[in-house]
Design a protein around this motif. Structure first.
Motif, PDB file in Angstrom:
ATOM      1  N   ASP A  35       0.828  -1.211   0.000  1.00  0.00           N
ATOM      2  CA  ASP A  35       0.000   0.000   0.000  1.00  0.00           C
ATOM      3  C   ASP A  35       0.863   1.261   0.000  1.00  0.00           C
ATOM      4  O   ASP A  35       0.579   2.225  -0.727  1.00  0.00           O
ATOM      5  CB  ASP A  35      -0.921  -0.002   1.222  1.00  0.00           C
ATOM      6  N   ALA A  36       1.913   1.257   0.826  1.00  0.00           N
ATOM      7  CA  ALA A  36       2.809   2.416   0.884  1.00  0.00           C
ATOM      8  C   ALA A  36       3.516   2.607  -0.451  1.00  0.00           C
ATOM      9  O   ALA A  36       3.676   3.747  -0.934  1.00  0.00           O
ATOM     10  CB  ALA A  36       3.828   2.235   2.004  1.00  0.00           C
ATOM     11  N   LEU A  37       3.932   1.504  -1.069  1.00  0.00           N
ATOM     12  CA  LEU A  37       4.594   1.601  -2.365  1.00  0.00           C
ATOM     13  C   LEU A  37       3.640   2.176  -3.408  1.00  0.00           C
ATOM     14  O   LEU A  37       4.027   3.050  -4.209  1.00  0.00           O
ATOM     15  CB  LEU A  37       5.095   0.223  -2.794  1.00  0.00           C
ATOM     16  N   ASP A  38       2.419   1.730  -3.415  1.00  0.00           N
ATOM     17  CA  ASP A  38       1.439   2.231  -4.396  1.00  0.00           C
ATOM     18  C   ASP A  38       1.180   3.724  -4.195  1.00  0.00           C
ATOM     19  O   ASP A  38       0.970   4.467  -5.172  1.00  0.00           O
ATOM     20  CB  ASP A  38       0.142   1.445  -4.281  1.00  0.00           C
ATOM     21  N   ARG A  39       1.169   4.182  -2.938  1.00  0.00           N
ATOM     22  CA  ARG A  39       0.967   5.618  -2.689  1.00  0.00           C
ATOM     23  C   ARG A  39       2.113   6.426  -3.293  1.00  0.00           C
ATOM     24  O   ARG A  39       1.876   7.510  -3.867  1.00  0.00           O
ATOM     25  CB  ARG A  39       0.852   5.879  -1.175  1.00  0.00           C
ATOM     26  N   TRP A  40       3.319   5.943  -3.174  1.00  0.00           N
ATOM     27  CA  TRP A  40       4.460   6.662  -3.746  1.00  0.00           C
ATOM     28  C   TRP A  40       4.408   6.651  -5.278  1.00  0.00           C
ATOM     29  O   TRP A  40       4.741   7.644  -5.926  1.00  0.00           O
ATOM     30  CB  TRP A  40       5.780   6.057  -3.243  1.00  0.00           C
ATOM     31  N   ILE A  41       4.001   5.543  -5.840  1.00  0.00           N
ATOM     32  CA  ILE A  41       3.888   5.477  -7.309  1.00  0.00           C
ATOM     33  C   ILE A  41       2.833   6.471  -7.793  1.00  0.00           C
ATOM     34  O   ILE A  41       3.009   7.144  -8.832  1.00  0.00           O
ATOM     35  CB  ILE A  41       3.547   4.037  -7.743  1.00  0.00           C
ATOM     36  N   ALA A  42       1.751   6.621  -7.054  1.00  0.00           N
ATOM     37  CA  ALA A  42       0.715   7.586  -7.424  1.00  0.00           C
ATOM     38  C   ALA A  42       1.249   9.011  -7.361  1.00  0.00           C
ATOM     39  O   ALA A  42       0.953   9.851  -8.231  1.00  0.00           O
ATOM     40  CB  ALA A  42      -0.498   7.428  -6.489  1.00  0.00           C
ATOM     41  N   GLN A  43       2.060   9.302  -6.335  1.00  0.00           N
ATOM     42  CA  GLN A  43       2.666  10.644  -6.233  1.00  0.00           C
ATOM     43  C   GLN A  43       3.586  10.911  -7.425  1.00  0.00           C
ATOM     44  O   GLN A  43       3.618  12.031  -7.962  1.00  0.00           O
ATOM     45  CB  GLN A  43       3.476  10.755  -4.944  1.00  0.00           C
ATOM     46  N   ILE A  44       4.332   9.884  -7.848  1.00  0.00           N
ATOM     47  CA  ILE A  44       5.243  10.049  -8.986  1.00  0.00           C
ATOM     48  C   ILE A  44       4.447  10.389 -10.243  1.00  0.00           C
ATOM     49  O   ILE A  44       4.808  11.303 -11.009  1.00  0.00           O
ATOM     50  CB  ILE A  44       6.078   8.766  -9.191  1.00  0.00           C
ATOM     51  N   ARG A  45       3.366   9.673 -10.458  1.00  0.00           N
ATOM     52  CA  ARG A  45       2.553   9.926 -11.665  1.00  0.00           C
ATOM     53  C   ARG A  45       1.946  11.324 -11.632  1.00  0.00           C
ATOM     54  O   ARG A  45       1.856  12.016 -12.653  1.00  0.00           O
ATOM     55  CB  ARG A  45       1.471   8.862 -11.788  1.00  0.00           C
ATOM     56  N   GLU A  46       1.532  11.745 -10.471  1.00  0.00           N
ATOM     57  CA  GLU A  46       0.929  13.072 -10.353  1.00  0.00           C
ATOM     58  C   GLU A  46       1.950  14.173 -10.598  1.00  0.00           C
ATOM     59  O   GLU A  46       1.664  15.178 -11.272  1.00  0.00           O
ATOM     60  CB  GLU A  46       0.304  13.235  -8.964  1.00  0.00           C
TER      61      GLU A  46
ATOM     62  N   GLU B 158       8.664  -8.011  -6.729  1.00  0.00           N
ATOM     63  CA  GLU B 158       7.405  -7.277  -6.635  1.00  0.00           C
ATOM     64  C   GLU B 158       7.643  -5.772  -6.734  1.00  0.00           C
ATOM     65  O   GLU B 158       6.902  -5.047  -7.424  1.00  0.00           O
ATOM     66  CB  GLU B 158       6.689  -7.613  -5.318  1.00  0.00           C
ATOM     67  N   VAL B 159       8.693  -5.283  -6.051  1.00  0.00           N
ATOM     68  CA  VAL B 159       9.007  -3.852  -6.083  1.00  0.00           C
ATOM     69  C   VAL B 159       9.388  -3.413  -7.494  1.00  0.00           C
ATOM     70  O   VAL B 159       8.896  -2.396  -8.010  1.00  0.00           O
ATOM     71  CB  VAL B 159      10.133  -3.530  -5.088  1.00  0.00           C
ATOM     72  N   LEU B 160      10.251  -4.181  -8.137  1.00  0.00           N
ATOM     73  CA  LEU B 160      10.703  -3.803  -9.472  1.00  0.00           C
ATOM     74  C   LEU B 160       9.564  -3.882 -10.481  1.00  0.00           C
ATOM     75  O   LEU B 160       9.463  -3.037 -11.381  1.00  0.00           O
ATOM     76  CB  LEU B 160      11.865  -4.702  -9.895  1.00  0.00           C
ATOM     77  N   LYS B 161       8.705  -4.859 -10.348  1.00  0.00           N
ATOM     78  CA  LYS B 161       7.563  -4.975 -11.255  1.00  0.00           C
ATOM     79  C   LYS B 161       6.619  -3.787 -11.095  1.00  0.00           C
ATOM     80  O   LYS B 161       6.066  -3.269 -12.086  1.00  0.00           O
ATOM     81  CB  LYS B 161       6.828  -6.284 -10.982  1.00  0.00           C
ATOM     82  N   ALA B 162       6.451  -3.332  -9.851  1.00  0.00           N
ATOM     83  CA  ALA B 162       5.560  -2.195  -9.608  1.00  0.00           C
ATOM     84  C   ALA B 162       6.158  -0.884 -10.110  1.00  0.00           C
ATOM     85  O   ALA B 162       5.443  -0.009 -10.613  1.00  0.00           O
ATOM     86  CB  ALA B 162       5.259  -2.097  -8.115  1.00  0.00           C
ATOM     87  N   LEU B 163       7.482  -0.738  -9.949  1.00  0.00           N
ATOM     88  CA  LEU B 163       8.126   0.514 -10.346  1.00  0.00           C
ATOM     89  C   LEU B 163       8.404   0.596 -11.837  1.00  0.00           C
ATOM     90  O   LEU B 163       8.539   1.698 -12.396  1.00  0.00           O
ATOM     91  CB  LEU B 163       9.453   0.674  -9.583  1.00  0.00           C
ATOM     92  N   ARG B 164       8.514  -0.532 -12.485  1.00  0.00           N
ATOM     93  CA  ARG B 164       8.931  -0.537 -13.886  1.00  0.00           C
ATOM     94  C   ARG B 164       8.071   0.363 -14.779  1.00  0.00           C
ATOM     95  O   ARG B 164       8.606   1.128 -15.588  1.00  0.00           O
ATOM     96  CB  ARG B 164       8.928  -1.967 -14.415  1.00  0.00           C
ATOM     97  N   PRO B 165       6.743   0.346 -14.673  1.00  0.00           N
ATOM     98  CA  PRO B 165       5.951   1.209 -15.566  1.00  0.00           C
ATOM     99  C   PRO B 165       6.285   2.692 -15.441  1.00  0.00           C
ATOM    100  O   PRO B 165       6.341   3.398 -16.463  1.00  0.00           O
ATOM    101  CB  PRO B 165       4.508   0.918 -15.127  1.00  0.00           C
ATOM    102  N   VAL B 166       6.528   3.190 -14.217  1.00  0.00           N
ATOM    103  CA  VAL B 166       6.834   4.620 -14.091  1.00  0.00           C
ATOM    104  C   VAL B 166       8.280   4.906 -14.477  1.00  0.00           C
ATOM    105  O   VAL B 166       8.583   5.986 -15.002  1.00  0.00           O
ATOM    106  CB  VAL B 166       6.549   5.139 -12.659  1.00  0.00           C
ATOM    107  N   LEU B 167       9.173   3.960 -14.234  1.00  0.00           N
ATOM    108  CA  LEU B 167      10.574   4.191 -14.571  1.00  0.00           C
ATOM    109  C   LEU B 167      10.806   4.158 -16.079  1.00  0.00           C
ATOM    110  O   LEU B 167      11.777   4.741 -16.577  1.00  0.00           O
ATOM    111  CB  LEU B 167      11.463   3.150 -13.886  1.00  0.00           C
ATOM    112  N   GLU B 168       9.917   3.482 -16.815  1.00  0.00           N
ATOM    113  CA  GLU B 168      10.059   3.429 -18.271  1.00  0.00           C
ATOM    114  C   GLU B 168       9.052   4.329 -18.978  1.00  0.00           C
ATOM    115  O   GLU B 168       9.030   4.394 -20.208  1.00  0.00           O
ATOM    116  CB  GLU B 168       9.908   1.986 -18.752  1.00  0.00           C
ATOM    117  N   ASP B 169       8.232   5.056 -18.205  1.00  0.00           N
ATOM    118  CA  ASP B 169       7.216   5.940 -18.771  1.00  0.00           C
ATOM    119  C   ASP B 169       7.877   7.189 -19.359  1.00  0.00           C
ATOM    120  O   ASP B 169       8.546   7.948 -18.651  1.00  0.00           O
ATOM    121  CB  ASP B 169       6.218   6.332 -17.679  1.00  0.00           C
TER     122      ASP B 169
END
Length: 934
Positions: free
Chosen positions: A335-346, A407-418
């Motif tokens: 959940d904490a990781l997803d919150r950070w990914i959302a902040q990155i996208r925003e 799991e961490v790398l799979k979650a971060l990959r979309p934003v890191l390659e966006d």
């Protein structure tokens, strides 16, 4: 020395600090630093001052010194070079940015009110030995503050050593543990074992362990050599018999001189408190803000104001909260990781930093990832922290409370390659490679190190800690606070997560703030184009090259070592024939006698021991007149190639890929030239036949060829363009042999049927003039008399006056502006250009060469950046960049296609930014190995 200084004797304690060791330790342990006001390198001085301050403020109780001194080496040449000419011959010259710091460390010592000592012709170790013996004989105690093994022969009888880094005392027991003998026999062991660092020859094949065994068996070195016939092992026995003289010479080299002439007494070394005004004045002059404040507080004085400012000032920045590392998030659940990914996208951007198990990106394991999106907020995601080796198989067990790495790398990959989200890093190439090994290719990227480099190349270092302190007023958490140092040091994976979080997350926030600071400066300082076209795009290009690596044939290197040994033997035969007798070519004493007594050559100088100097300088001068010294120089060069290259390169082969993976520094040289390290593949010599053969060890994979494309005389072409030299420009346009043309113009001889020696002389001048070569330097290169060489240079400038005009104008512009620029807008600062003295000559030559070398570096960067797209559809990849050369690996059938495409990219790399008035020409070749290709 004060009038009432007490007599040195019983109850006195003398501390002798190895200042030279302090300097080099400070230089290599800390990132480079330059003084803001004028760009003077002061990184080693800063480290040296911090070490002295720690020494001065340490509480020692009863072990406090009554007398103290810092001892320095005066110069590289000492009486030992007269004993053995090759002593320390393998040691490289001090780095250019370290040389001006040597006198400043002496000033620093005096500012701390500590005695500062150096004696011409003697090493610091000899001075230490002399003072230690004097103090011991006077009944006092001595502590030598150094870890230098050469000083361990002094331990005992009231003399001990203190390792300043490990804070460990070194007594007789520690000496025996290291050498296998007591301090009184250390010299004997060193004489046998030799020392590759100082080039002490010793006995071939005998190391410390064998040497100590022999000395313990026979009692001392001389007895061993006299009774060598009694040794049972045939090879060892013959080694000692054949090399007895060499071993005795080695003992004279390692034996410290306890009778160094000194013009002061022990009483004058009495400890004195620092004078606040003197010390703070020096620190302020050096612009050491943090240390100045610390010293002022300790001494109860008011801290002076340091008034310098960086060359480039940023536009007014919005106020941001101070960096506070205590409130960072530690991401332990999804959940904490997803919150950070959302902040990155925003936000559309994120600063990222990786923590790993080491500095080698090709082998280091990922331990954690830190992120920051807004100033004042950052997080750390631990994924590889371990608790030690607890399971049955001895493997390190992961600490609880970490998300799985996959799991961490799979979650971060979309934003890191966006492509819509900017990834910001400090020296982001490191993080890019770490993540690329896990299948993630970050894009787009920004690099704060390269932003700083584009803005202020040559004025200061671009490491994160220095940038944070310089531009953010923030001091980063030192890594040593987490991992320790010395034998007790641990890896980052063993650091507790609660301690790792503030350190790692701080790196991400500092990187974000540096980006916020530098980004507005790029357009205001007119370096946006340089950063966007020459710096930032190099990151993925170089990362891919480094990860590809190049194959190395280890067996070939072994054969080369043998071949070099045979070559040395052949050269020895030639030398013996020229001398008319056999002698030990490696013996300076015997060589000196041959040159100056038997052959009667001029220039022989005898030192204190009666031996003639046969240094490289002496032999270079003699080589102009006689072949024998020239052959000796060739013999020494071959010996160096063997030890430096063919014996060392196999140690860099990656255990899994079987390839060598060098690392390129983008922000190293201020001219924009890349630097290669671990190993340095840009310094492999190619001019000599032996040097070129080293490239034969770099081979293509099965079914492939290596292809080399090399700019032909690119710096001369740039010189012809920027200096507007009609004769040279026309020659390049017509495809005429430029060196033959120059020789024809200078010496009035026809190009057809030209003597190769005359062309060689013109070539040496053509290339030498770019670097401001002198008549003395040219005479060395061509092995001709100095007057003749100077006449060549004078004639050259008479024939091409435009070059002199260019040089004079470039120097004048640099003095006025403080920098020069390349054709592509790269700003190259010229610190020291307005100073007087010997340093001014070097600054002047650098200013003349910088626009030319810098433009050449810019052109090949532009070619490299365009190359991946150009060869995308070919079965090929770019492996190496070596100054003006690019090396590729390509399938056999596609060699011609690659050459055609790559040549087109390279020859048109300057356009459209710059339209050169001379064509760029690229030589190409291919082969099974690098030598064949080039």
């Amino acid at each position: 020395m004060t009038q009432d200084a007490p007599e040195f004797g019983k109850g006195c304690h003398l501390h002798l600090i190895d200042g030279s060791a302090f300097i080099f330790r400070a230089y290599h342990a800390l990132p480079p630093l330059t003084r803001k006001s004028d760009g003077l390198p002061v990184g080693a001085v800063a480290g040296f001052c911090n070490m002295l301050w720690k020494y001065v403020t340490d509480e020692r109780g009863s072990d406090a010194p009554t007398h103290a001194a810092v001892i320095f080496d005066h110069s590289a040449k000492t009486f030992r070079n007269e004993i053995y000419d090759l002593y320390k011959a393998n040691r490289p010259e001090p780095p250019e940015d370290l040389r001006p710091q040597f006198p400043l460390t002496r000033e620093a010592t005096r500012a701390f009110n500590i005695s500062c000592i150096e004696v011409e012709g003697y090493e610091a170790d000899d001075i230490i030995a002399t003072l230690a013996c004097q103090a011991r004989d006077a009944g006092g105690a001595v502590t030598i503050i150094s870890s230098d093994k050469d000083l361990m022969q002094l331990v005992g009888d009231g003399v001990d050593m203190l390792d300043p880094i490990k804070a460990k005392l070194i007594g007789p027991d520690e000496v025996r543990e290291k050498f296998g003998v007591g301090p009184e026999r250390v010299v004997d062991v060193q004489a046998l074992a030799g020392d590759s660092v100082d080039n002490v020859p010793g006995a071939p094949g005998i190391g410390i362990k064998t040497a100590s065994q022999l000395i313990n068996d026979f009692g001392d070195l001389e007895t061993l050599l006299e009774r060598a016939e009694e040794i049972k092992q045939p090879k060892r026995r013959q080694t000692l018999i054949d090399h007895a003289e060499q071993i005795r010479i080695s003992k004279r080299l390692v034996q410290l001189d306890c009778e160094t002439p000194l013009d002061f007494t022990l009483q004058s070394l009495e400890v004195r408190d620092p004078d606040a005004d003197a010390l703070l004045g020096f620190l302020t002059e050096m612009e050491f803000r943090t240390l100045t404040a610390r010293v002022a507080e300790k001494l109860g004085a008011e801290a002076p104001v340091v008034t310098s400012s960086p060359p480039s000032e940023a536009p007014a920045a919005p106020e941001r909260p101070a960096i506070d590392s205590t409130g960072y998030d530690c991401v332990r659940d999804r959940d904490a990781l997803d919150r950070w990914i959302a902040q990155i996208r925003e936000a559309g951007h994120v600063a990222i930093d990786t923590e790993t198990t080491g500095l080698d990106e090709m082998q280091a394991d990922l331990v954690g990832i830190s992120l920051s999106v807004h100033a004042g907020h950052a997080c750390y995601i631990p994924i590889g922290h371990v608790a030690g080796s607890d399971d049955l198989f001895g493997a390190a067990a992961l600490v609880d409370g970490q998300l799985p790495m996959d799991e961490v790398l799979k979650a971060l990959r979309p934003v890191l390659e966006d492509a819509a989200i900017l990834k910001i890093g400090q020296n982001v190439k490191y993080d890019w490679k770490i993540l690329a090994r896990h299948g993630i290719r970050m894009a787009p990227i920004a690099d704060t190190m390269l932003m700083s480099y584009a803005l202020n190349a040559g004025t200061h270092n671009h490491g994160m800690d220095e940038l944070a302190e310089r531009y953010l007023g923030h001091r980063c958490i030192p890594i040593k606070e987490l991992i320790g140092s010395g034998k007790s040091q641990i890896g980052f994976a063993q650091v507790a997560i609660d301690k790792a979080t503030p350190y790692a997350a701080e790196d991400a926030e500092v990187t974000l703030r540096l980006w916020q600071h530098f980004a507005p400066m790029l357009p205001s300082e007119k370096v946006t184009t340089v950063y966007e076209t020459l710096e930032r795009p190099m990151v993925p290009v170089l990362a891919d090259m480094e990860m590809a690596g190049i194959r190395v044939d280890g067996e070939h290197l072994k054969r080369m070592s043998n071949a070099f040994a045979q070559k040395m033997a052949q050269l020895e035969d030639e030398i013996h024939q020229l001398a008319g007798e056999k002698f030990n070519v490696g013996s300076p004493k015997q060589l000196g006698e041959i040159l100056f007594e038997k052959m009667g050559l001029e220039g022989g100088k005898q030192g204190k021991t009666g031996a003639y100097s046969t240094s490289a300088d002496v032999l270079e001068d003699l080589a102009v007149e006689h072949d024998l010294p020239a052959r000796v120089l060739d013999w020494r060069q071959t010996a160096k190639l063997k030890s430096t290259y063919t014996d060392a390169l196999p140690t860099y082969v990656h255990p899994e890929t079987g390839r060598v993976h060098t690392s390129y520094s983008i922000a190293g040289a201020q001219t924009g030239r890349l630097a290669s390290t671990d190993p340095n593949l840009q310094n492999i010599p190619v001019r000599s036949e032996e040097g070129r053969r080293i490239r034969e060890a770099f081979v293509a994979a099965p079914g492939h060829r290596l292809v080399s494309l090399d700019y032909s005389q690119i710096e001369l072409r740039i010189l012809a363009h920027v200096a507007e030299i009609p004769a040279l420009k026309q020659a390049f346009k017509d495809g005429i042999d430029i060196h033959a043309m120059t020789a024809s113009q200078m010496f009035g001889v026809p190009v057809e049927g030209m003597d190769p020696m005359i062309r060689r002389q013109a070539k040496a001048i053509n290339f030498g003039v770019i670097y401001g070569i002198s008549g003395y330097g040219l005479s060395r290169n061509l092995r001709i008399p100095r007057a003749e060489a100077q006449d060549f240079i004078n004639t050259y400038f008479e024939r091409f006056p435009e070059i002199r005009d260019y040089m004079d104008k470039t120097v004048a512009d640099a003095k006025e502006a403080g920098f020069v620029t390349t054709l592509f807008g790269r700003r190259i600062n010229t610190p020291g250009i307005n100073q007087s003295g010997p340093a001014a000559g070097g600054a002047r030559r650098a200013a003349i060469n910088a626009p030319i070398q810098g433009a050449a570096a810019d052109i090949i960067r532009r070619a490299m950046i365009r190359m991946p797209e150009a060869i995308r559809d070919l079965p090929a990849r770019m492996l190496l960049q070596v100054h003006d050369e690019l090396v590729f690996e390509v399938e056999d059938a596609a060699v011609d296609d690659l050459i055609a495409v790559a040549r087109g990219v390279m020859e048109n790399a300057a356009a459209p930014a710059v339209q050169l008035s001379v064509p760029l020409d690229v030589d190409a070749g291919s082969g099974a190995n690098w030598a064949e290709a080039h």
